[in-house]
Design a protein around this motif. Structure first.
Motif, PDB file in Angstrom:
ATOM      1  N   ILE A  16       0.872  -1.168   0.000  1.00 59.03           N
ATOM      2  CA  ILE A  16       0.000   0.000   0.000  1.00 59.03           C
ATOM      3  C   ILE A  16       0.913   1.223   0.000  1.00 59.03           C
ATOM      4  CG2 ILE A  16      -1.725   1.349   1.279  1.00 59.03           C
ATOM      5  CD1 ILE A  16      -2.624  -1.286   2.619  1.00 59.03           C
ATOM      6  N   THR A  17       0.642   2.163  -0.895  1.00 53.50           N
ATOM      7  CA  THR A  17       1.416   3.404  -0.956  1.00 53.50           C
ATOM      8  C   THR A  17       0.482   4.573  -0.695  1.00 53.50           C
ATOM      9  OG1 THR A  17       2.961   2.424  -2.517  1.00 53.50           O
ATOM     10  CG2 THR A  17       2.913   4.824  -2.411  1.00 53.50           C
ATOM     11  N   ARG A  18       0.897   5.459   0.199  1.00 54.95           N
ATOM     12  CA  ARG A  18       0.118   6.662   0.525  1.00 54.95           C
ATOM     13  C   ARG A  18       1.050   7.857   0.572  1.00 54.95           C
ATOM     14  NH1 ARG A  18      -5.185   6.133   3.234  1.00 54.95           N
ATOM     15  NH2 ARG A  18      -5.130   8.353   2.879  1.00 54.95           N
ATOM     16  N   VAL A  19       0.550   9.021   0.163  1.00 55.19           N
ATOM     17  CA  VAL A  19       1.274  10.264   0.362  1.00 55.19           C
ATOM     18  C   VAL A  19       0.618  10.973   1.529  1.00 55.19           C
ATOM     19  CG1 VAL A  19       1.912  12.501  -0.611  1.00 55.19           C
ATOM     20  CG2 VAL A  19       2.014  10.442  -2.034  1.00 55.19           C
ATOM     21  N   LEU A  20       1.430  11.290   2.542  1.00 58.78           N
ATOM     22  CA  LEU A  20       0.941  11.932   3.758  1.00 58.78           C
ATOM     23  C   LEU A  20       1.429  13.374   3.803  1.00 58.78           C
ATOM     24  CD1 LEU A  20       1.729   8.922   6.065  1.00 58.78           C
ATOM     25  CD2 LEU A  20      -0.538   9.620   5.273  1.00 58.78           C
ATOM     26  N   GLU A  21       0.594  14.246   4.304  1.00 61.84           N
ATOM     27  CA  GLU A  21       0.884  15.681   4.353  1.00 61.84           C
ATOM     28  C   GLU A  21       1.682  16.033   5.612  1.00 61.84           C
ATOM     29  OE1 GLU A  21       0.104  17.756   1.844  1.00 61.84           O
ATOM     30  OE2 GLU A  21      -0.784  16.067   0.758  1.00 61.84           O
ATOM     31  N   ALA A  22       2.838  15.384   5.750  1.00 63.05           N
ATOM     32  CA  ALA A  22       3.697  15.615   6.919  1.00 63.05           C
ATOM     33  C   ALA A  22       5.122  15.237   6.559  1.00 63.05           C
ATOM     34  CB  ALA A  22       3.220  14.769   8.100  1.00 63.05           C
ATOM     35  N   PRO A  23       6.105  15.867   7.216  1.00 63.25           N
ATOM     36  CA  PRO A  23       7.501  15.475   6.984  1.00 63.25           C
ATOM     37  C   PRO A  23       7.735  14.038   7.449  1.00 63.25           C
ATOM     38  CG  PRO A  23       7.358  17.361   8.499  1.00 63.25           C
ATOM     39  CD  PRO A  23       5.964  16.943   8.172  1.00 63.25           C
ATOM     40  N   ARG A  24       8.657  13.358   6.799  1.00 58.75           N
ATOM     41  CA  ARG A  24       8.845  11.944   7.117  1.00 58.75           C
ATOM     42  C   ARG A  24       9.300  11.712   8.556  1.00 58.75           C
ATOM     43  NH1 ARG A  24      13.985   9.503   3.822  1.00 58.75           N
ATOM     44  NH2 ARG A  24      15.509  11.018   4.540  1.00 58.75           N
ATOM     45  N   GLU A  25      10.014  12.668   9.156  1.00 54.20           N
ATOM     46  CA  GLU A  25      10.403  12.496  10.561  1.00 54.20           C
ATOM     47  C   GLU A  25       9.163  12.349  11.452  1.00 54.20           C
ATOM     48  OE1 GLU A  25      13.666  14.263   8.311  1.00 54.20           O
ATOM     49  OE2 GLU A  25      11.582  14.902   8.533  1.00 54.20           O
ATOM     50  N   LEU A  26       8.135  13.114  11.159  1.00 55.14           N
ATOM     51  CA  LEU A  26       6.889  13.048  11.926  1.00 55.14           C
ATOM     52  C   LEU A  26       6.149  11.741  11.651  1.00 55.14           C
ATOM     53  CD1 LEU A  26       5.111  14.518  13.941  1.00 55.14           C
ATOM     54  CD2 LEU A  26       4.055  15.742  12.034  1.00 55.14           C
ATOM     55  N   VAL A  27       6.146  11.308  10.402  1.00 57.35           N
ATOM     56  CA  VAL A  27       5.497  10.032  10.069  1.00 57.35           C
ATOM     57  C   VAL A  27       6.245   8.883  10.738  1.00 57.35           C
ATOM     58  CG1 VAL A  27       4.808   8.481   8.197  1.00 57.35           C
ATOM     59  CG2 VAL A  27       4.590  10.971   7.900  1.00 57.35           C
ATOM     60  N   PHE A  28       7.567   8.940  10.746  1.00 56.44           N
ATOM     61  CA  PHE A  28       8.355   7.906  11.418  1.00 56.44           C
ATOM     62  C   PHE A  28       7.967   7.838  12.899  1.00 56.44           C
ATOM     63  CE2 PHE A  28      12.010   6.069  13.557  1.00 56.44           C
ATOM     64  CZ  PHE A  28      12.372   5.025  12.714  1.00 56.44           C
ATOM     65  N   ARG A  29       7.840   8.994  13.542  1.00 54.28           N
ATOM     66  CA  ARG A  29       7.463   9.022  14.961  1.00 54.28           C
ATOM     67  C   ARG A  29       6.049   8.481  15.166  1.00 54.28           C
ATOM     68  NH1 ARG A  29      10.087  14.306  15.013  1.00 54.28           N
ATOM     69  NH2 ARG A  29       8.055  15.273  15.350  1.00 54.28           N
ATOM     70  N   ALA A  30       5.164   8.684  14.187  1.00 55.69           N
ATOM     71  CA  ALA A  30       3.815   8.128  14.294  1.00 55.69           C
ATOM     72  C   ALA A  30       3.847   6.606  14.317  1.00 55.69           C
ATOM     73  CB  ALA A  30       2.946   8.625  13.137  1.00 55.69           C
ATOM     74  N   TRP A  31       4.868   6.016  13.717  1.00 50.86           N
ATOM     75  CA  TRP A  31       5.041   4.565  13.719  1.00 50.86           C
ATOM     76  C   TRP A  31       5.770   4.044  14.953  1.00 50.86           C
ATOM     77  CZ3 TRP A  31       3.256   0.628  10.906  1.00 50.86           C
ATOM     78  CH2 TRP A  31       2.645   0.906   9.681  1.00 50.86           C
ATOM     79  N   THR A  32       6.499   4.908  15.658  1.00 53.78           N
ATOM     80  CA  THR A  32       7.400   4.403  16.699  1.00 53.78           C
ATOM     81  C   THR A  32       7.128   4.927  18.099  1.00 53.78           C
ATOM     82  OG1 THR A  32       9.017   6.135  16.174  1.00 53.78           O
ATOM     83  CG2 THR A  32       9.280   4.016  15.042  1.00 53.78           C
ATOM     84  N   GLU A  33       6.373   5.997  18.244  1.00 55.39           N
ATOM     85  CA  GLU A  33       6.092   6.558  19.564  1.00 55.39           C
ATOM     86  C   GLU A  33       4.691   6.149  20.014  1.00 55.39           C
ATOM     87  OE1 GLU A  33       6.710  10.790  19.345  1.00 55.39           O
ATOM     88  OE2 GLU A  33       8.848  10.554  18.878  1.00 55.39           O
TER      89      GLU A  33
END
Length: 160
Positions: A16-33
């Motif tokens: 699944i591929t999605r474009v998210l309206e956020a910098p990747r550092e923030l998306v990474f934190r959404a996966w890990t915090e």
């Protein structure tokens, strides 16, 4: 157009591929915090309480989360091990199918699009096409919730 039957290996994976309206550092934190995961992890109609989430984000570290259905309180614990952590662009971890002993491997790749992020999610190792289909639906719904955390900017930008 001809619909070709899928090979068994194709039935046991999906992307699944999605474009998210956020910098990747923030998306990474959404996966890990855990606090960020609690806001989106699990399909619509489920909640994943912060108290059920734990992450030890390093190769060999573990993660766990319990999704709870909003309508009947049924619990779906899941978790696994981190295989690869390359912040902020890549996570690879195992994922256990809630309610079964089935385990698969998830790869999340985050590409920087200049303030936006292309997230490519791949999961492989299902025992059947039926399991794959159900898990795909769950993740697709979860990613709608993730995208809701980063709504597109609606305020016009002014230039100096």
């Amino acid at each position: 157009m001809t619909d070709r039957p899928r090979t068994p290996s194709q039935q046991r994976q999906f992307t699944i591929t999605r474009v998210l309206e956020a910098p990747r550092e923030l998306v990474f934190r959404a996966w890990t915090e855990p606090a960020r995961m609690a806001a989106w992890f699990g399909p619509r109609g489920c909640t994943t309480p912060l108290s059920t989430i734990a992450t030890d984000v390093r190769p060999g570290g573990t993660w766990r989360a319990t999704m709870i259905r909003d309508d009947n309180g049924a619990e779906y614990p899941t978790g696994g091990f981190y295989i690869e952590v390359s912040e902020p662009e890549r996570l690879v971890f195992t994922w256990r199918e809630p309610g079964s002993g089935e385990e698969s491997v998830v790869t999340v790749e985050l590409a920087d699009l200049g303030g936006r992020t292309e997230m490519t999610f791949h999961q492989a190792g299902f025992s059947s096409g039926e399991t794959r289909s159900g898990v795909h639906e769950g993740w697709a719904s979860s990613f709608e919730r993730l995208a809701d955390l980063f709504p597109p900017e609606t305020t016009p930008r002014s230039t100096p």
